[in-house]
Design an enzyme around this catalytic site. Structure first.
Site, mmCIF file in Angstrom:
data_model
loop_
_atom_site.group_PDB
_atom_site.id
_atom_site.type_symbol
_atom_site.label_atom_id
_atom_site.label_comp_id
_atom_site.label_asym_id
_atom_site.label_seq_id
_atom_site.Cartn_x
_atom_site.Cartn_y
_atom_site.Cartn_z
ATOM 1 N N CYS A 175 -10.865 -59.756 -11.535
ATOM 2 C CA CYS A 175 -10.862 -59.839 -13.001
ATOM 3 C C CYS A 175 -12.278 -59.933 -13.564
ATOM 4 C CB CYS A 175 -10.041 -61.071 -13.359
ATOM 5 S SG CYS A 175 -9.880 -61.438 -15.081
ATOM 6 N N MET A 343 -11.419 -55.481 -18.888
ATOM 7 C CA MET A 343 -11.156 -54.873 -17.573
ATOM 8 C C MET A 343 -11.478 -53.383 -17.488
ATOM 9 S SD MET A 343 -10.574 -57.246 -15.706
ATOM 10 C CE MET A 343 -11.337 -58.495 -16.701
HETATM 11 N N1 MGD Z 1 -2.523 -52.867 -11.657
HETATM 12 C C1 MGD Z 1 -3.268 -53.899 -12.035
HETATM 13 N N2 MGD Z 1 -3.311 -55.013 -11.283
HETATM 14 C C2 MGD Z 1 -4.045 -56.069 -11.691
HETATM 15 C C3 MGD Z 1 -4.807 -55.996 -12.879
HETATM 16 C C4 MGD Z 1 -4.772 -54.790 -13.639
HETATM 17 O O1 MGD Z 1 -5.416 -54.659 -14.703
HETATM 18 N N3 MGD Z 1 -4.006 -53.764 -13.165
HETATM 19 N N4 MGD Z 1 -5.539 -57.072 -13.266
HETATM 20 C C5 MGD Z 1 -5.956 -58.064 -12.284
HETATM 21 C C6 MGD Z 1 -6.350 -59.288 -13.013
HETATM 22 S S1 MGD Z 1 -7.581 -59.105 -14.183
HETATM 23 C C7 MGD Z 1 -5.780 -60.489 -12.817
HETATM 24 S S2 MGD Z 1 -6.411 -61.864 -13.591
HETATM 25 C C8 MGD Z 1 -4.675 -60.642 -11.839
HETATM 26 C C9 MGD Z 1 -3.621 -61.686 -12.204
HETATM 27 O O2 MGD Z 1 -2.685 -61.722 -11.171
HETATM 28 P P1 MGD Z 1 -1.937 -63.047 -10.685
HETATM 29 O O3 MGD Z 1 -2.795 -64.229 -10.777
HETATM 30 O O4 MGD Z 1 -1.389 -62.744 -9.351
HETATM 31 O O5 MGD Z 1 -0.738 -63.079 -11.744
HETATM 32 P P2 MGD Z 1 -0.042 -64.277 -12.525
HETATM 33 O O6 MGD Z 1 1.295 -63.760 -12.939
HETATM 34 O O7 MGD Z 1 -0.918 -64.763 -13.584
HETATM 35 O O8 MGD Z 1 0.141 -65.364 -11.403
HETATM 36 C C10 MGD Z 1 0.022 -66.733 -11.658
HETATM 37 C C11 MGD Z 1 1.146 -67.443 -10.924
HETATM 38 O O9 MGD Z 1 0.977 -68.851 -11.041
HETATM 39 C C12 MGD Z 1 2.226 -69.465 -11.351
HETATM 40 N N5 MGD Z 1 1.916 -70.716 -12.057
HETATM 41 C C13 MGD Z 1 1.874 -70.961 -13.377
HETATM 42 N N6 MGD Z 1 1.383 -72.182 -13.624
HETATM 43 C C14 MGD Z 1 1.135 -72.757 -12.431
HETATM 44 C C15 MGD Z 1 0.569 -74.010 -12.020
HETATM 45 O O10 MGD Z 1 0.207 -74.863 -12.833
HETATM 46 N N7 MGD Z 1 0.421 -74.202 -10.681
HETATM 47 C C16 MGD Z 1 0.803 -73.283 -9.770
HETATM 48 N N8 MGD Z 1 0.611 -73.568 -8.484
HETATM 49 N N9 MGD Z 1 1.347 -72.104 -10.126
HETATM 50 C C17 MGD Z 1 1.500 -71.840 -11.430
HETATM 51 C C18 MGD Z 1 2.943 -68.437 -12.173
HETATM 52 O O11 MGD Z 1 4.325 -68.629 -12.097
HETATM 53 C C19 MGD Z 1 2.488 -67.107 -11.523
HETATM 54 O O12 MGD Z 1 3.352 -66.682 -10.519
HETATM 55 O O13 MGD Z 1 -4.028 -59.375 -11.668
HETATM 56 C C20 MGD Z 1 -4.893 -58.352 -11.220
HETATM 57 N N10 MGD Z 1 -4.080 -57.193 -10.921
HETATM 58 N N1 MGD Z 2 -0.620 -59.889 -23.265
HETATM 59 C C1 MGD Z 2 -1.457 -60.151 -22.262
HETATM 60 N N2 MGD Z 2 -2.715 -60.559 -22.532
HETATM 61 C C2 MGD Z 2 -3.562 -60.793 -21.513
HETATM 62 C C3 MGD Z 2 -3.156 -60.690 -20.165
HETATM 63 C C4 MGD Z 2 -1.811 -60.287 -19.908
HETATM 64 O O1 MGD Z 2 -1.373 -60.164 -18.755
HETATM 65 N N3 MGD Z 2 -1.010 -60.027 -20.977
HETATM 66 N N4 MGD Z 2 -4.039 -60.931 -19.151
HETATM 67 C C5 MGD Z 2 -5.328 -61.531 -19.447
HETATM 68 C C6 MGD Z 2 -6.297 -61.135 -18.414
HETATM 69 S S1 MGD Z 2 -6.330 -62.012 -16.953
HETATM 70 C C7 MGD Z 2 -7.214 -60.149 -18.607
HETATM 71 S S2 MGD Z 2 -8.321 -59.782 -17.369
HETATM 72 C C8 MGD Z 2 -7.333 -59.478 -19.896
HETATM 73 C C9 MGD Z 2 -7.534 -57.953 -19.787
HETATM 74 O O2 MGD Z 2 -7.729 -57.440 -21.046
HETATM 75 P P1 MGD Z 2 -8.094 -55.909 -21.271
HETATM 76 O O3 MGD Z 2 -9.117 -55.470 -20.324
HETATM 77 O O4 MGD Z 2 -8.393 -55.747 -22.703
HETATM 78 O O5 MGD Z 2 -6.704 -55.188 -20.942
HETATM 79 P P2 MGD Z 2 -6.264 -53.999 -19.960
HETATM 80 O O6 MGD Z 2 -4.982 -53.496 -20.529
HETATM 81 O O7 MGD Z 2 -6.246 -54.448 -18.549
HETATM 82 O O8 MGD Z 2 -7.379 -52.838 -20.018
HETATM 83 C C10 MGD Z 2 -8.110 -52.518 -21.171
HETATM 84 C C11 MGD Z 2 -8.338 -51.052 -21.351
HETATM 85 O O9 MGD Z 2 -9.160 -50.474 -20.346
HETATM 86 C C12 MGD Z 2 -8.979 -49.100 -20.486
HETATM 87 N N5 MGD Z 2 -9.619 -48.282 -19.441
HETATM 88 C C13 MGD Z 2 -9.049 -47.679 -18.387
HETATM 89 N N6 MGD Z 2 -9.970 -46.970 -17.690
HETATM 90 C C14 MGD Z 2 -11.153 -47.109 -18.333
HETATM 91 C C15 MGD Z 2 -12.476 -46.600 -18.123
HETATM 92 O O10 MGD Z 2 -12.757 -45.858 -17.196
HETATM 93 N N7 MGD Z 2 -13.426 -46.982 -19.011
HETATM 94 C C16 MGD Z 2 -13.162 -47.778 -20.064
HETATM 95 N N8 MGD Z 2 -14.151 -48.099 -20.873
HETATM 96 N N9 MGD Z 2 -11.917 -48.263 -20.298
HETATM 97 C C17 MGD Z 2 -10.928 -47.931 -19.448
HETATM 98 C C18 MGD Z 2 -7.467 -48.972 -20.537
HETATM 99 O O11 MGD Z 2 -7.060 -47.752 -21.122
HETATM 100 C C19 MGD Z 2 -7.076 -50.193 -21.346
HETATM 101 O O12 MGD Z 2 -6.727 -49.879 -22.686
HETATM 102 O O13 MGD Z 2 -6.183 -59.712 -20.678
HETATM 103 C C20 MGD Z 2 -5.847 -61.091 -20.795
HETATM 104 N N10 MGD Z 2 -4.840 -61.171 -21.805
HETATM 105 MO MO MO Z 3 -7.741 -61.109 -15.409
#
Ligand code: MGD
Ligand code: MGD
Ligand code: MO
Ligand code: SF4
Length: 759
Positions: A175, A343
């Site tokens: 992330c 991201m």
């Molecule tokens: N295809 C794709 N994959 C991605 C991404 C993407 O953009 N595209 N983004 C990546 C990014 S940026 C991120 S941050 C990750 C997130 O990916 P994960 O961290 O794997 O996803 P979460 O669903 O947030 O998992 C958090 C878990 O913690 C549990 N939980 C909630 N509260 C607590 C608590 O207090 N204690 C404990 N022990 N458990 C708890 C929830 O039930 C949940 O299952 O995914 C990554 N994967």
């Molecule tokens: N509702 C909701 N909110 C969240 C989360 C969630 O799971 N749900 N997760 C949280 C977390 S952990 C994260 S990391 C953030 C992520 O927040 P963001 O990064 O804003 O969300 P994403 O949808 O992962 O990706 C953002 C954009 O990147 C674009 N992208 C794809 N390829 C490229 C590229 O080559 N260049 C550029 N410039 N852009 C590209 C995609 O089209 C997409 O619109 O959101 C946070 N907030």
């Molecule tokens: Mo994230």
């Protein structure tokens, strides 16, 4: 007064629609009437939203041992009473049928309830057995930007100083790692210089690779307020797919995925060519580098000649004239510019470089370190900064932004922890993908996963999931089954949000305290208690002399002494509504802007212009010459489409929480693939048809959305990654290439083929 043209009218409509679709409550409804259920509340307890890195302050309304309502904290500077749909609906995640209530142990392939004693004894004996037979590096801990700071601090201390390995990493690797390395290489210190308060000051917003309308909705609503209050405010959005964020843009730049390094270099080229630079700022506060070499300004200029707008138009698909116009707007004298990204830049094999290239634009124009001028990386999780980047929750970092590889840093910590420095392992541990690869290869014998769901969120899942199954895996979770807990040997029931006390740190350096509002259900326990108990049973009592989260915080504060990252005391955090660090003493204010006087107390009194990038040995930030390099996997004849993945407003990551909220599930119940209508027509695919999305790794079958809320450019398809159903788990399809410097996976770009699904 300007007359309202049709274009302006449509733009204003788009702004108000975007506000609604961002799903934000208005301040009034929240603070005056209160949300549904509020009238039943016997008391209100101060906390922070469980979800995104925006870090909205909340007040949880409690009746008996139930949270009956949540409202935005009107005194929290982040949201001033506002919340998005997910925040408002938080009470619904707590009492659901899939909460884990007792420890579970897998016996003969079936999970059976066990006592805490039995589960902990098993864990301790497995750790001891693995360390005895295979050494400390056979143990791994995979944590999260959603645990409390105290939890990660204790986990990394026990893993390092107790077990003797740096094999602790966490989901912020997937992330924020590229943003961290970007800040480190450009400024010498992690985390942004500005804060969200820059939103109300900026004139130009440059949003690249982020969709805050869905991923940071309350911040987006602040941005819209700023735009509505001032007709001169302009928004540039660069994204290969037009999103709800793109809908409010004055300039929308659609480009070929992965080609934004060229775009950013081209903007720099125009800024220099047209003399829109701030020469004084460049001379006093920056230096130029390429690789390991210093560069002259002239050599940097020469490097940029490959990136003239005409050349970059050919590479990226963005018209040269548009590149010129946005570069001029970015650099316009007298205007204040804030960049926001997430991201779309970080999840790339060149994630660090592309971060550097955004910082470059601010350094070349001097649009940094003053109100409204801000190179601001949006953070994803509620405490990726506070709980992982700051506490040392990655395999190469130590608490308070120290480094594993730095002997002096290790000694400083050993002294605070009262241990022999020789006990601190000096070799950085496995980063995320290396850790799960070691599991596949059988080198990792014991893995503890806490507050994250890698069985669904890692890329290339067909490769990594068998490793999780094979390794002895402990999963601390609030729900069961998840795509990870189903592969576990032991599942430990975790207390959830507001069932425990602790601290979160959001994306603007704001440290915020969450009080405990209710008791956890069944036998669920706070992760901190479990970590401490396991450490004690392993014989590391001296490492965990903590009875409360506050005890942990006090020790953690000692780690911050002598660094520029000092956080407020528990007493103060309990009372106040979050404080942006550095807070170098209980009588001192929070810090708005880093590296600049009068705000940052660490800047030397005689620093020129009151600015000093003190994280760098010479006090100068680096402007980097970084070439365009394409993603690892690009379309070809066999796999002719780009695939990108991300989020939607209503759901959170792996859906364990948000699919439990009927109001959210009813809006979007399953994930889908967004396709450009012309591409779909060419393949005979209509809206709603089932489509196979096929990569070299796996196939997913998803319903087609044409002209959905996101509209990818031709040749690109988009899938949100929230679905738990195997056939729709898009991470099976993704490749696991990663940035060589940050080790962050390239979730944002790979190549796929599409075909209409044959039932
Ligand atoms: N295809 C794709 N994959 C991605 C991404 C993407 O953009 N595209 N983004 C990546 C990014 S940026 C991120 S941050 C990750 C997130 O990916 P994960 O961290 O794997 O996803 P979460 O669903 O947030 O998992 C958090 C878990 O913690 C549990 N939980 C909630 N509260 C607590 C608590 O207090 N204690 C404990 N022990 N458990 C708890 C929830 O039930 C949940 O299952 O995914 C990554 N994967
Ligand atoms: N509702 C909701 N909110 C969240 C989360 C969630 O799971 N749900 N997760 C949280 C977390 S952990 C994260 S990391 C953030 C992520 O927040 P963001 O990064 O804003 O969300 P994403 O949808 O992962 O990706 C953002 C954009 O990147 C674009 N992208 C794809 N390829 C490229 C590229 O080559 N260049 C550029 N410039 N852009 C590209 C995609 O089209 C997409 O619109 O959101 C946070 N907030
Ligand atoms: Mo994230
Ligand atoms: S914007 Fe983020 S922190 Fe604020 S209420 Fe929504 S999900 Fe929670």
């Amino acid at each position: 007064m300007k007359s309202i043209t049709r274009r302006n009218f449509l733009k204003a409509m788009a702004v108000s629609c975007a506000m609604l679709t961002a799903g934000c409550t208005s301040k009034d409804r929240d603070t005056q009437n209160g949300p549904k259920g509020a009238e039943d509340a016997e008391k209100w307890v101060k906390g922070v939203c469980r979800y995104c890195g925006t870090g909205c302050g909340v007040l949880a309304g409690v009746k008996g041992n139930k949270i009956v309502a949540v409202k935005g904290d009107p005194d929290c500077a982040v949201n001033k009473g506002r919340l998005c749909v997910k925040g408002i609906l938080l009470p619904k995640i707590i009492n659901t049928k899939d909460r884990v209530l007792h420890p579970l142990i897998k016996k003969n392939g079936e999970f059976v309830e066990a006592s805490w004693d039995e589960a902990l004894d098993l864990i301790v004996s497995k750790i001891k057995e693995s360390v005895d037979q295979y050494g400390p590096d056979s143990i791994g801990f995979y944590g999260s930007g959603q645990t409390f700071a105290e939890e990660t601090y204790v986990a990394q201390k026990v893993i390092r100083a107790g077990i003797g390995t740096n094999n602790i990493d966490g989901n912020p690797r997937t992330c924020m790692a590229s943003a961290v390395a970007g800040f480190m290489t450009s400024f010498g210190e992690d985390e942004p210089s500005g804060t969200y308060a820059d939103i109300e000051e900026a004139d130009t917003f440059f949003i690249i690779g982020a969709n805050p309308a869905e991923a940071h909705p309350v911040l987006f609503s602040r941005l819209i307020d700023r735009k509505n209050s001032n007709p001169d405010v302009k928004v540039i959005v660069a994204d290969p797919r037009k999103t709800r964020t793109g809908d409010i843009a004055d300039y929308y730049l659609e480009f070929i995925p992965g080609r934004d390094l060229a775009l950013l270099n081209s903007m720099a080229q125009v800024i220099i060519e047209e003399n829109l630079i701030n020469q004084g700022f460049i001379d006093r506060h920056t230096e130029f580098m390429k690789g390991t070499d210093k560069l002259s300004f002239d050599a940097y200029k020469a490097f940029l000649q490959d990136y003239t707008p005409e050349k970059v138009e050919a590479v990226s698909g963005i018209p040269a004239q548009t590149i010129r116009e946005v570069a001029r707007l970015f650099a316009a004298p007298g205007r204040k510019t804030m960049s926001l990204w997430c991201m779309g830049l970080n999840q790339r094999t060149r994630g660090v470089w592309v971060n550097n290239l955004v910082h470059n634009l601010h350094l070349l124009t001097g649009k940094i370190c003053s109100p409204g001028n801000s190179s601001f990386s949006l953070t994803g999780q509620p405490s990726a900064c506070g709980s992982v980047r700051e506490t040392g929750g990655l395999s190469h970092i130590l608490p308070a932004h120290r480094l594993v590889a730095n002997a002096k840093h290790r000694e400083e910590l050993a002294k605070i922890w009262g241990i022999d420095p020789a006990r601190m392992p000096s070799k950085p541990g496995y980063h995320t993908l290396a850790m799960f690869k070691a599991a596949v290869e059988g080198k990792l014998k014991f893995l503890w996963v806490m507050c994250t769901n890698p069985g669904q969120s890692l890329p290339n899942l067909e490769y990594y999931r068998p490793g999780m199954e094979k390794t002895f895996m402990v999963v601390s979770e609030a729900y069961h089954p998840t795509r990870t807990s189903e592969l576990a040997d032991v599942v430990l029931p975790a207390a959830l949000w507001m069932e425990k006390e602790g601290v979160y740190g959001n994306g603007e350096r704001r440290t915020q305290h969450l009080a405990k509002a209710i008791d956890p259900p069944g036998e669920a326990k706070p992760d901190l208690e479990v970590l401490i108990e396991v450490a004690k049973r392993l014989g590391y009592e001296e490492l965990v002399p903590f009875k409360t989260p506050e005890d942990v915080w006090k020790e953690y504060q000692r780690c911050q002494e002598g660094t520029a990252m000092q956080l407020a005391s528990y007493d103060r955090l309990r009372k106040e509504h979050g404080l942006t660090w550095p807070v170098p003493g209980d009588d001192k204010p929070e810090t708005y802007i880093r590296y600049a006087r009068p705000w940052d107390p660490y800047v030397k009194e005689d620093a020129p212009d009151g600015i000093e990038f003190y994280g760098r040995p010479n006090g100068r930030a680096v402007i980097w010459a970084r070439p365009q390099v394409d993603p690892q996997e690009n379309p070809d004849a066999e796999y002719p489409f780009y695939l990108t993945t991300g989020r939607i407003l209503e759901h959170w990551h792996t859906g364990t929480m948000t699919f439990n909220v009927p109001e959210l599930k009813n809006v979007v119940g399953e994930m889908y693939v967004e396709i450009h209508p012309e591409d779909a027509a060419g393949l005979g695919i209509a809206d709603g048809d089932e489509v196979d999305v096929i990569s070299r790794r796996a196939t997913c079958t998803l319903k087609a959305h044409l002209n959905g809320r996101g509209r990818p450019r031709k040749g690109l398809v988009y899938v949100p990654f929230h679905d738990q159903v195997k056939e729709r788990m898009i991470n099976r399809v993704l490749l696991d290439a990663f940035d060589a410097a940050s080790k962050q996976p390239e979730y944002k770009v790979c190549a796929v083929r599409l075909q209409k699904h044959q039932a």
